[in-house]
Design an enzyme around this catalytic site. Structure first.
Site, PDB file in Angstrom:
ATOM      1  CG  LEU A 136      25.791 -27.725 -33.927  1.00 42.18           C
ATOM      2  CD1 LEU A 136      25.074 -26.939 -32.834  1.00 42.18           C
ATOM      3  CD2 LEU A 136      27.208 -28.082 -33.486  1.00 42.18           C
ATOM      4  CG  HIS A 175      21.971 -30.695 -41.933  1.00 42.41           C
ATOM      5  ND1 HIS A 175      22.208 -30.734 -43.283  1.00 42.41           N
ATOM      6  CD2 HIS A 175      22.434 -31.855 -41.442  1.00 42.41           C
ATOM      7  CE1 HIS A 175      22.798 -31.881 -43.592  1.00 42.41           C
ATOM      8  NE2 HIS A 175      22.930 -32.578 -42.491  1.00 42.41           N
ATOM      9  CG  PHE A 183      -4.781 -57.312 -26.681  1.00 42.50           C
ATOM     10  CD1 PHE A 183      -4.153 -58.472 -26.268  1.00 42.50           C
ATOM     11  CD2 PHE A 183      -5.548 -57.326 -27.830  1.00 42.50           C
ATOM     12  CE1 PHE A 183      -4.299 -59.639 -26.989  1.00 42.50           C
ATOM     13  CE2 PHE A 183      -5.689 -58.496 -28.563  1.00 42.50           C
ATOM     14  CZ  PHE A 183      -5.068 -59.652 -28.129  1.00 42.50           C
ATOM     15  CB  CYS A 236      21.494 -42.866 -37.130  1.00 38.08           C
ATOM     16  SG  CYS A 236      22.985 -42.426 -36.271  1.00 38.08           S
ATOM     17  CB  CYS A 257      23.255 -38.998 -36.205  1.00 32.63           C
ATOM     18  SG  CYS A 257      21.545 -39.463 -36.030  1.00 32.63           S
TER      19      CYS A 257
END
Ligand code: COM
Length: 534
Positions: A84, A143, A512, A93, A88
């Site tokens: 699934l 995976h 910062f 990606c 990507c």
């Protein structure tokens, strides 16, 4: 508890009743990548009808399924791959991010070659082939995790390693067996549009998919056809790796139709930066042909100047196609008759409903933006509506990003767009307008401190766009590193019905030295009755 039922020799594997581990999945997937038998995780003893079958188990199918299940529904995912997560983690990606991180590291090494502790990088050459192999060797863990999480943590049902054939708006067929559901959710993605020119079948011509699956040599000279995000991102990596790269594009980079709200100052900074690093960018040209060397290998790209028609040859051994993607909707058009747009995208409403009752479509299959947020949230939107919770998703406005050797993020209106809509537009930017970047090493933060002290002009760029009368922040634009997280929240703050003003942002507590500095820069102007540029 049954043992993992992994049968050899042409048998299916059914892991429904087996508690799996990531380790087991890794091996099972590696084994099934070479086979064509399905992997079943289907509760045969559950006699409830499925509320939805998700055709395609990419981000949209997985997140939609997760939400539907969370709402008490029953779902099934079918995917042609043995895992699934879709493209990507497999091809898209994740390798893009790996390559972009490599590009950033390599770029730093080149600028600091022989300085401080950096070794001489004059002849630095990183292997593109090795990076592809590194990715391929590692992607199995993603995976495995997708399968494991979906089964063991999200309680999803799925059938993997087999394509689904849609029969009608309630029925699919998988490996000869029919499954029925009240609704279908289609999410099988898109594929690269190869230009219609001779030579795209030569050895040495790749898109982002075949680059991962088929690259078998070390590229020495690259021509990229097209000016998409993929072109910029992969091109920046190839160049940083030491493979001289030319991008040929019809339109100016970052001015393609699929990108919105790109600020011109930001664009200039990005494109100038790519040129500064030695990339050749040819705009206003179109490809004519890819020519071979007589042995089936690409050896040059012929391009035509779109203004004067003149032609030029660009020598190369590596051609990368970056002309964008097109939804893969043919099967659904033929079988279901779903309405599609000009580029094959399945047309959906804000509930993700197609023109066919009980059929939803999500992800890249519905066209741009082909981004993760739209796939996942689209899946969730379909699930919500299927489960009786009317929900609308508007994906026309969203924060966006891409990589060169930098991370580039933006959300909301560009300065030009704001000026078209409002009379009183104020801009806060670093470096300030009219100040040479060589004179001001800002914005600097994580990832650009070294540059700030040696190459001020390489420290990035940032801009906030303010509507001077209402004092509302209209847009944020950033080139640097590490600001992507902030942009998710800036998007949220700007979007609330009342938006956020410069004064409210100036009242926030910054950490910062933060990557995008927007809070403290707003604070420097907050309270001033007549806002001025900064
Ligand atoms: C991400 C894939 S790599 S998914 O969105 O988690 O399914």
């Amino acid at each position: 508890m049954r043992r993992l039922w992994l049968m050899q020799g042409g048998m299916l594997v059914d892991i429904t009743l087996t508690k799996t581990t990531n380790f087991q999945w890794r091996h099972l997937i590696a084994d099934y990548e070479k086979k064509s038998e399905p992997i079943y995780n289907v509760r045969r003893d559950d006699k409830r009808k499925y509320d939805a079958i998700f055709v395609g188990g990419g981000a949209g199918g997985r997140f939609g399924s997760g939400y539907l299940r969370a709402r008490g529904g029953r779902q099934l995912i079918v995917d042609r791959w043995p895992f699934l997560g879709g493209s990507c983690p497999h091809l898209a990606c994740v390798p893009h991010h790996l390559f972009s991180e490599a590009a950033r590291e390599l770029d730093l090494m080149r600028w600091f070659s022989g300085k401080l502790w950096f070794p001489d990088a004059t002849h630095l050459r990183a292997s593109i082939l090795q990076m592809v192999q590194l990715f391929k060797e590692g992607r199995g863990s993603a995976h495995a995790f997708m399968n494991w999480q979906s089964k063991e943590q999200l309680d999803l049902e799925y059938i993997l390693n087999v394509p689904a054939t849609v029969i009608d708006n309630h029925t699919i067929e998988v490996a000869g067996e029919r499954f029925q559901a009240d609704n279908l959710v289609l999410g099988t993605g898109a594929e690269t549009v190869f230009p219609n020119i001779p030579g795209t079948d030569l050895h040495g011509v790749y898109d982002f998919v075949s680059l991962i699956e088929e690259l078998d040599f070390e590229p020495q000279r690259c021509v990229i056809i097209g000016g998409s995000k993929v072109a910029i991102e992969y091109g920046s990596f190839f160049q940083a790796a030491g493979c001289p790269t030319t991008i040929v594009a019809r339109k100016p980079l970052m001015r393609t139709a699929s990108l919105h709200h790109v600020d011109e100052d930001l664009r200039q900074y990005v494109v100038d930066g790519m040129c500064k690093r030695g990339m050749q960018i040819l705009e206003g040209v179109e490809p004519v042909a890819i020519k071979g060397d007589g042995n089936g290998n690409a050896k040059e790209v012929i391009i035509r100047n779109m203004q004067d028609g003149s032609e030029e040859s660009l020598a190369c051994d590596f051609v990368f196609i970056g002309t964008g993607e097109r939804p893969k909707s043919e099967h659904y058009r033929e079988v279901l008759g779903v309405a599609v747009g000009e580029k094959g995208e399945i047309l959906v409403d804000k509930h993700m409903r197609t023109s066919v009752p009980n059929v939803y479509a999500i992800g890249d299959l519905i066209g741009p933006p082909m981004e993760m947020f739209k796939a996942r949230k689209g899946g969730m939107t379909a699930a919500r509506n299927i489960m009786g919770e009317p929900y609308e998703f508007d994906w026309t406005d969203y924060p966006d990003f891409l990589h060169s050797t930098y991370e580039i993020t933006w959300v909301g209106l560009s300065e030009e767009e704001a000026k078209q809509r409002y009379d009183n537009v104020v801009v806060i930017q670093m470096p300030p307008k009219g100040v040479p970047h060589e004179d001001i090493p800002l914005p600097c933060a994580e990832g650009t401190m070294l540059y700030a002290f040696m190459y001020p002009e390489l420290t990035g760029f940032q801009k906030a766009v303010v509507e001077g009368n209402s004092r509302r922040l209209l847009g944020f634009h950033h080139v640097g590193f590490g600001a992507k997280d902030a942009f998710q929240y800036l998007d949220y703050l700007m979007r609330q019905p009342e938006g956020i003003t410069i004064d409210e942002m100036g009242n926030m507590n910054e950490l910062f030295l933060n990557p995008e500095h927007f809070i403290q820069l707003c604070r420097l102007r907050a309270g001033s009755p007549n806002l001025r540029d900064l």
